[in-house]
Design an enzyme around this catalytic site. Structure first.
Site, mmCIF file in Angstrom:
data_model
loop_
_atom_site.group_PDB
_atom_site.id
_atom_site.type_symbol
_atom_site.label_atom_id
_atom_site.label_comp_id
_atom_site.label_asym_id
_atom_site.label_seq_id
_atom_site.Cartn_x
_atom_site.Cartn_y
_atom_site.Cartn_z
ATOM 1 N N ASP A 26 -7.998 -4.935 -1.185
ATOM 2 C CA ASP A 26 -8.395 -5.739 -2.344
ATOM 3 C C ASP A 26 -8.124 -7.225 -2.177
ATOM 4 O O ASP A 26 -8.683 -8.041 -2.910
ATOM 5 C CB ASP A 26 -7.646 -5.260 -3.604
ATOM 6 C CG ASP A 26 -8.096 -3.885 -4.010
ATOM 7 O OD1 ASP A 26 -9.314 -3.662 -4.045
ATOM 8 O OD2 ASP A 26 -7.240 -3.026 -4.278
ATOM 9 N N HIS A 65 0.843 -1.196 0.000
ATOM 10 C CA HIS A 65 0.000 0.000 0.000
ATOM 11 C C HIS A 65 0.877 1.245 0.000
ATOM 12 O O HIS A 65 1.952 1.239 0.589
ATOM 13 C CB HIS A 65 -0.915 0.010 1.227
ATOM 14 C CG HIS A 65 -2.073 0.928 1.046
ATOM 15 N ND1 HIS A 65 -1.995 2.262 1.342
ATOM 16 C CD2 HIS A 65 -3.308 0.704 0.555
ATOM 17 C CE1 HIS A 65 -3.151 2.822 1.045
ATOM 18 N NE2 HIS A 65 -3.968 1.908 0.563
HETATM 19 N N1 COA Z 1 4.305 -7.318 -4.828
HETATM 20 C C1 COA Z 1 5.641 -7.376 -4.921
HETATM 21 N N2 COA Z 1 6.443 -6.322 -4.736
HETATM 22 C C2 COA Z 1 5.859 -5.157 -4.450
HETATM 23 C C3 COA Z 1 4.470 -5.020 -4.348
HETATM 24 C C4 COA Z 1 3.694 -6.150 -4.551
HETATM 25 N N3 COA Z 1 2.361 -6.109 -4.478
HETATM 26 N N4 COA Z 1 4.169 -3.745 -4.056
HETATM 27 C C5 COA Z 1 5.326 -3.092 -3.992
HETATM 28 N N5 COA Z 1 6.352 -3.949 -4.232
HETATM 29 C C6 COA Z 1 7.773 -3.618 -4.270
HETATM 30 C C7 COA Z 1 8.088 -2.930 -5.584
HETATM 31 O O1 COA Z 1 8.411 -3.849 -6.592
HETATM 32 C C8 COA Z 1 9.234 -2.053 -5.180
HETATM 33 O O2 COA Z 1 10.380 -2.840 -5.082
HETATM 34 P P1 COA Z 1 11.841 -2.260 -5.491
HETATM 35 O O3 COA Z 1 12.070 -1.117 -4.543
HETATM 36 O O4 COA Z 1 12.736 -3.422 -5.331
HETATM 37 O O5 COA Z 1 11.684 -1.775 -6.912
HETATM 38 C C9 COA Z 1 8.862 -1.611 -3.778
HETATM 39 O O6 COA Z 1 8.030 -2.653 -3.252
HETATM 40 C C10 COA Z 1 8.104 -0.292 -3.747
HETATM 41 O O7 COA Z 1 7.017 -0.383 -4.670
HETATM 42 P P2 COA Z 1 6.179 0.847 -5.203
HETATM 43 O O8 COA Z 1 5.209 0.369 -6.204
HETATM 44 O O9 COA Z 1 7.105 1.967 -5.589
HETATM 45 O O10 COA Z 1 5.493 1.284 -3.853
HETATM 46 P P3 COA Z 1 4.209 2.117 -3.702
HETATM 47 O O11 COA Z 1 4.184 2.615 -2.316
HETATM 48 O O12 COA Z 1 4.052 3.104 -4.793
HETATM 49 O O13 COA Z 1 3.135 0.936 -3.911
HETATM 50 C C11 COA Z 1 1.116 0.039 -4.573
HETATM 51 C C12 COA Z 1 1.842 0.970 -3.630
HETATM 52 C C13 COA Z 1 -0.262 -0.265 -3.984
HETATM 53 C C14 COA Z 1 0.966 0.714 -5.942
HETATM 54 C C15 COA Z 1 1.920 -1.285 -4.747
HETATM 55 O O14 COA Z 1 2.129 -1.888 -3.494
HETATM 56 C C16 COA Z 1 1.238 -2.232 -5.692
HETATM 57 O O15 COA Z 1 1.367 -2.091 -6.908
HETATM 58 N N6 COA Z 1 0.503 -3.259 -5.144
HETATM 59 C C17 COA Z 1 -0.227 -4.164 -5.980
HETATM 60 C C18 COA Z 1 -1.475 -3.489 -6.557
HETATM 61 C C19 COA Z 1 -2.551 -3.312 -5.519
HETATM 62 O O16 COA Z 1 -2.857 -4.209 -4.734
HETATM 63 N N7 COA Z 1 -3.181 -2.146 -5.538
HETATM 64 C C20 COA Z 1 -4.303 -1.822 -4.649
HETATM 65 C C21 COA Z 1 -3.916 -0.768 -3.670
HETATM 66 S S1 COA Z 1 -5.183 -0.518 -2.445
#
Ligand code: COA
Length: 383
Positions: free
Chosen positions: A320, A269
């Site tokens: 989710d 998140h």
């Molecule tokens: N599975 C695996 N790795 C994940 C991950 C996941 N669901 N979510 C984040 N990471 C990892 C990224 O690959 C990244 O790794 P790195 O630093 O080695 O490149 C790191 O964690 C940071 O990810 P990032 O996407 O920049 O963090 P964020 O704070 O922007 O992420 C989300 C928030 C929700 C966008 C992200 O966790 C995600 O895409 N989750 C899956 C989609 C989802 O469930 N969305 C609903 C949100 S309520």
């Protein structure tokens, strides 16, 4: 040709994705990502999930306080009176391709509702609350009707005596849901109602901030919610569980995905650094609905994914993750999970739109310019 854009982007100092930037003042909802606390207008989400109803939460998000008995009755009555869609809108829906994505159908239909509301462009508080009432009442009808139409069935007429949760499940399947399913679905709507400045709510506020009408702001919010990184994640969680297929394959599947740097949907998140408090309830529902349906496999597989993601990456499930297996065991088609998110989040979107109109200032931030300056125009043959 390398324009140097990548290097410039890498050295930019603006917060990527506006993380941590405070972009509005609001009393509607607050997320404490460190402690895993979510409140609506001062009430902890756990209290609301335990004691309230979705209609009470709608009132709370619009008026900043819980309704008295007669205020709640009045809201329920107004909502029931608005469940039915204008006939022209239903006729329009009949022309949509059957294979259209349900979120695209919802977006286009909500946009069309604007034509049949004479007060659509009035942004006064009184008329805006009336428009918000229509939207909260009619979005469930659109989602249920579109599901029926794409299956070649006639839409089921809404029943104004039923609450939103029960009426939606009734319109979707053409039969009354069990009391247990209706109450669990009602709590799901409470849990998804608001989440501060998430991407779709921010979108709604930006559009409302131009004094565009509510239908426009909500249409844009639906588009934002449809993305796989926002509301679209719940459908992808269930797709993943179905693809994995059974318990023994969970560990190798997740390990392979992580090795290939693929994200696991429903995990992680942007704000919570601990358990998402909404997931606490949804985990319980996934188990409960699974046990009642004699199939706890999806719940158990989800538990395993959660455990591996925590062990390997220190990450937690978000809203989710367990809503996927809960809805699946309620017999809801996969691609309706995100429209269902909208059935709930319309309450938060409209709350924020009302708040934006009440104290409006055009939202117009600046960009950190990272491009070149002072270039001289070169004629075509000299480039
Ligand atoms: N599975 C695996 N790795 C994940 C991950 C996941 N669901 N979510 C984040 N990471 C990892 C990224 O690959 C990244 O790794 P790195 O630093 O080695 O490149 C790191 O964690 C940071 O990810 P990032 O996407 O920049 O963090 P964020 O704070 O922007 O992420 C989300 C928030 C929700 C966008 C992200 O966790 C995600 O895409 N989750 C899956 C989609 C989802 O469930 N969305 C609903 C949100 S309520």
């Amino acid at each position: 040709m390398d324009t140097g854009k990548d290097a410039a982007a890498a050295s930019a100092s603006a917060a990527a994705g506006l993380r941590g930037v405070v972009a509005a003042s609001s009393s509607i909802g607050d997320v404490d990502g460190e402690r895993g606390i979510l409140i609506y207008e001062g009430y902890d989400i756990h209290e609301l999930a335990r004691y309230s109803t979705f209609e009470e939460v709608v009132y709370l998000l619009w008026h900043g306080r819980l309704p008295k008995r007669e205020e709640l009755d009045e809201l329920r009555h107004s909502l029931g009176n608005c469940y039915e869609l204008p006939s022209q809108v239903l006729d329009l829906m009949r022309t949509f391709p059957r294979e259209a994505e349900p979120m695209d159908v919802l977006r286009t239909t909500v946009s069309a509702l604007d034509f049949y509301d004479s007060g659509a462009h009035d942004t006064s508080r009184e008329v805006s609350v009336r428009t918000a009432t229509r939207l909260v009442a009619q979005i469930p009808t659109i989602v249920a009707a579109s599901e029926r139409l794409r299956n070649g069935q006639e839409p089921v007429r809404p029943n104004p005596e039923l609450n939103i949760a029960t009426n939606f499940l009734y319109m979707l399947k053409g039969e009354m849901p069990t009391e247990e399913d209706a109450r669990i679905f009602d709590i799901c709507l409470i849990l998804h109602a608001d989440h501060e400045l998430n991407a779709s709510t921010f979108t709604a506020r930006v559009v409302a901030g131009t004094l565009a009408d509510i239908y426009g702001a909500v249409t844009a919010a639906i588009a934002a919610l449809s993305g796989p990184l926002h509301g679209g994640a719940n459908t992808n969680v269930m797709k993943m569980l179905l693809e994995i297929g059974d318990m023994e394959k969970v560990e190798p599947y997740i390990k392979d995905a992580l090795a290939a740097k693929r994200k696991i949907m429903g995990i992680g998140h942007a704000v919570y650094k601990t358990e998402d408090p909404r997931a606490t309830h949804l985990r319980k529902f996934s188990k409960e609905v699974g046990e009642r349906g004699g199939q706890t496999k999806w719940y158990e597989m989800s538990r395993k994914v959660e455990e591996i993601m925590h062990r390997e990456k220190g990450m937690f499930p978000n809203v989710d993750f367990y809503s996927a297996s809960t809805y699946y065991m309620m017999g809801i088609p996969l691609d309706l999970y995100t429209p269902i998110f909208a059935i709930s989040r319309i309450s938060g979107w409209t709350g924020h739109i009302l708040e934006q109109y009440a104290n409006n200032k055009l939202i117009r931030p600046r960009a950190e310019y990272i491009g070149p300056r002072g270039l001289k125009y070169a004629q075509m043959e000299e480039r």
